[in-house]
Motif scaffolding. Structure first.
Motif: not given
Length: 275
Positions: A142-164
């Motif tokens: 419950a605690s970690s699921s919010k504390g590490f959300l910043v890791l979603l940013i590079p994951l999505y950046a990688l997705v957008f980098n591949l798409l565009f």
């Protein structure tokens, strides 16, 4: 008057060299300090509201403004994300990124990643029962699921980098776009929770939520994110209608995969490092 910070002898109201405000001996008064603090708070408050309005109602405008160098009117990407993450942490007790240990041990796709074997090995190694470990795992999740959300940013950046990739934008530009998008996603989930999930459960109970509400909110969420990304891609990447529609749909559908990957990362982090 000489600048107190850099020594420039031609300081006016603000130093032309370093930007320091002209020194005033009367500034060390309680009245001046209160006025200065109020001015700083008001400025930050206006920037936050302006940024919040833009990220919710003008998809793609904030990253476009940022990479163009027009930044003073809005909050910086990471600062805005961290503030939204804090609000998300304070106002939600459960979220889409959080799963109890029971789910990891009994449901797909988690069990296909060897979750049962991992937990059994951990319990045997530390001489602990499942009943003892479960509440500690759930609290940490419950605690970690919010504390590490910043890791979603590079994951999505990688997705957008591949798409565009044909847009020839740098990875940092994709990172800026992803930061504002993840902040929007958290805002959307927060509003969805407060405006739809909570009233639905109050009217139809927990069983009604499990039977119908959860699937309804998931469908609304995926559709809304696809529409938002379509508009954001058009404005930021300046892509055509067809490609923007295809990539927006694909990006929205990848959310499920990214959430599962995020949950599994937290699962192994908690199981392998907990004491």
């Amino acid at each position: 008057m000489t600048c107190q910070t850099c020594g420039n002898p031609h300081q006016e109201n603000f130093c032309p060299s370093c930007g320091e405000k002209r020194y005033d001996p009367h500034s060390l008064s309680l009245k001046h300090m209160l006025e200065e603090s109020l001015e700083t708070f008001t400025h930050a408050d206006h920037n936050f509201l302006r940024t919040l309005h833009a990220v919710l109602l003008r998809p793609g405008e904030l990253p476009a403004e940022y990479v163009a160098g027009r930044r003073i009117r809005y909050m910086k990407p990471l600062g805005f994300f961290l503030l939204i993450n804090l609000l998300f942490f304070l106002l939600t007790s459960s979220n889409a990124f959080n799963q109890p240990l029971d789910s990891f041990l009994n449901y797909t796709p988690y069990i296909t990643f060897g979750t049962n074997k991992t937990v059994d090995h951990r319990l045997a190694e530390r001489h602990e029962t499942l009943d003892e470990f479960t509440p500690r795992f759930n609290t940490a999740m419950a605690s970690s699921s919010k504390g590490f959300l910043v890791l979603l940013i590079p994951l999505y950046a990688l997705v957008f980098n591949l798409l565009f990739i044909r847009t020839r934008r740098s990875f940092i530009e994709h990172l800026v776009f992803a930061t504002y998008f993840v902040a929007f996603m958290l805002l959307f989930m927060l509003l969805e929770k407060l405006l739809i999930a909570v009233p639905f459960m109050a009217l139809f109970g927990q069983q009604g939520w499990v039977s119908y509400g959860d699937r309804l909110v998931t469908l609304i969420g995926l559709l809304s994110l696809a529409i938002y990304l379509f508009l954001a891609f058009r404005r930021f990447y300046q892509t055509g209608v067809v490609w923007s529609l295809l990539t927006a749909t694909l990006s929205s559908l990848t959310l499920a995969a990214i959430v599962v990957a995020y949950r599994m990362m937290l699962f192994y982090k908690i199981v392998l490092t907990s004491h």
